[in-house]
Design an enzyme around this catalytic site. Structure first.
Site, short mmCIF file in Angstrom:
data_model
loop_
_atom_site.label_atom_id
_atom_site.label_comp_id
_atom_site.label_asym_id
_atom_site.label_seq_id
_atom_site.Cartn_x
_atom_site.Cartn_y
_atom_site.Cartn_z
N CYS A 75 29.54 -12.19 -33.77
CA CYS A 75 29.44 -10.96 -33.24
C CYS A 75 30.11 -10.88 -31.49
O CYS A 75 30.66 -11.33 -31.12
CB CYS A 75 28.01 -10.13 -33.08
N HIS A 138 26.18 -7.76 -25.74
CA HIS A 138 25.85 -8.95 -26.44
C HIS A 138 26.64 -9.82 -25.77
O HIS A 138 26.88 -11.23 -26.59
CB HIS A 138 26.45 -8.86 -27.80
#
Length: 521
Positions: A75, A138
């Site tokens: 991710c 993130h």
């Protein structure tokens, strides 16, 4: 040459827009990035469970790209690649703590997106775009790494994955931000029931997206919405109205809710009269996390393995482009493309020249999307795992220079990145070096990477002859960025995010004691 071509394309796009919808240039841009959603999760790619009627309709109204890739099978690096247009090994979102190790941004990570990188929203400001991220960031959770410090004007979401709940004396629950201050924490103010999987987070993210679109439309400002909902990442969740509605358990329920949300966003664009002036792209950050099991993860269709690996199942992504009256309805294009192309393509649509002081890995897809060209140059796809180039695809051929699924010890403990798909000599549990004689597959006839082409054949030699100079040129010209994902420290976790004082949610920060992060796979 590249600059003049880009200028010409921008002029063509501008003229096209002027004919169809005067006084509304540049177009709005929406990128919908799902989390751990697989290529095979969409009905249009063959999923029989009928969970994605809105995404299937989006494909029927736009363009399907079956050969679309992420830049990394995990991710954080893939998101960094999308927003910078650069491979993670260039933008620093990798680790050198081990060879070919996947690394990301858990809350103990010290690093984040480098200040030397230029993110897409910052570039779009040159044409007056207002930018918002909804959902998962993130790219680092410390203050200097957060979205509003990197070009975004608004944010509603979280800096990390929604893991938890935690004993807050040992590890804090992840904060949810409303712009620059926390609005609460996962499992506290923002509930996720780990027993039932119920959470209304996707509905909150939907409302945030719809509100942003409405406000910018009323203000007549071009906007960039980065809608990064994460319900399909473990622990998977869905709201009460969708629980138990699918044939694939909680994961299917989450897909249904995300599909509904996509439908709501596209419907609003049309009802506001801005559909013809809004480019929308739907994709995922990496392949489905098949190691989690069939009712807690998605489908990678015919492809080998899943998330964390550089086999097709880890990096081939669902992709749909939608822009009424500009992208021809119901088209399918087999152009090799990747998530980094969204950076360069968005700049081209906005009429902005890409930065010329750095290497970009993303190509401008507008000739393909707007049907000026059936295909761009025969570009390669690079499959990186951490600091290692594992494989390269050129045309329909893919050459593996290294193979590895995960370690034998992990595999024996029950962690399987390729459940039911072991291919001898390919899905290896130790890192196998094939650089002297790569394993080559014809992905046209063998998309599952099950039958290596014999090294004795002319087909193998011809494929290797084409791919080898591409690899050589790439490696010789590559200048790796400074790795940002090497160091960890409990003191940098989300103990006291901005705004915690107002909510009474500040926690005691432990003493700093940095260590080299351990990345097992």
């Amino acid at each position: 040459m590249y600059t003049s071509t880009l200028t010409l394309l921008c002029a063509i796009i501008c003229c096209t827009l002027a004919r169809n919808s005067p006084n509304v240039f540049p177009p709005n841009i929406i990128i919908m990035l799902m989390d751990d959603m697989g290529w095979g999760d969409l009905g249009v790619f063959g999923q029989p469970s009928k969970e994605t009627p809105n995404l299937d309709a989006m494909a029927a109204q736009g363009m399907l790209l079956p050969n679309f890739y992420t830049a990394n099978p995990l991710c954080s690096p893939s998101r960094a690649a999308l927003l910078t247009g650069r491979l993670p090994v260039r933008n620093g979102f990798y680790t050198t703590n081990g060879h070919a190790r996947n690394a990301y941004t858990p809350q103990e990570i010290v690093g984040g997106i480098s200040k030397d990188e230029i993110l897409l929203p910052k570039m779009l400001k040159k044409k007056g775009y207002v930018s918002k991220i909804v959902g998962k960031w993130h790219l680092g959770h410390r203050p200097m790494y957060l979205p509003l410090e990197n070009g975004f004007d608004e944010w509603f979401g979280a800096p990390n994955c929604h893991f938890g709940p935690y004993n807050t004396s040992i590890r804090p629950n992840i904060p949810v931000y409303n712009n620059s201050e926390m609005a609460g924490r996962y499992y506290e103010e923002f509930k996720i029931d780990r027993h039932t999987g119920e959470s209304n987070l996707t509905q909150i993210y939907l409302m945030e997206g719809l509100d942003f679109i409405r406000r910018q439309t009323e203000a007549q400002r071009p906007f960039f919405l980065y809608w990064a909902a994460d319900a399909t990442h473990g622990p998977v969740y869905a709201s009460k109205n969708f629980l138990g509605k699918s044939q694939r358990g909680l994961y299917g329920d989450a897909v249904m809710e995300l599909d509904y949300s996509v439908g709501q966003i596209l419907s609003q664009l049309q009802s506001l009269g801005i559909g013809q002036n809004t480019f929308v792209f739907f994709t995922s950050d990496n392949g489905a996390a098949v190691a989690a099991g069939p009712r807690r993860s998605g489908s990678n269709g015919p492809f080998l393995c899943g998330k964390e690996t550089t086999f097709e199942g880890g990096m081939r992504e669902p992709a749909i482009a939608w822009w009424p009256e500009h992208i021809k309805e119901g088209t399918v294009n087999f152009q090799l493309a990747n998530v980094m192309d969204l950076f360069t393509t968005s700049l081209a649509l906005a009429g902005i020249s890409p930065p010329d002081d750095r290497t970009l890995d993303g190509l401008d897809l507008t000739p393909v999307l707007l049907n000026y060209s059936d295909k761009l140059q025969d570009r390669p796809i690079f499959y990186y795992r951490g600091n290692e180039l594992m494989a390269v695809r050129l045309g329909q051929y893919k050459a593996h220079y290294w193979t590895w699924s995960n370690s034998l010890s992990e595999f024996k403990s029950g962690i399987n990145f390729c459940p039911g798909q072991e291919v001898p000599g390919v899905t290896t549990h130790d890192q196998k070096n094939h650089t002297m004689q790569p394993i080559i597959f014809d992905l046209g006839s063998d998309p599952g990477e099950k039958f290596p082409i014999s090294v004795l054949t002319k087909e193998y030699q011809d494929a290797l002859r084409r791919i080898s100079p591409v690899v050589k040129k790439h490696k010789e010209s590559l200048v790796p960025g400074i790795p940002q994902l090497n160091m960890c420290d409990l003191a940098v976790m989300n103990w006291a995010p901005a705004g915690c004082e107002k909510l009474g949610k500040c926690l005691k920060v432990p003493k700093s004691a940095p260590w080299k992060c351990h990345w097992p796979h």
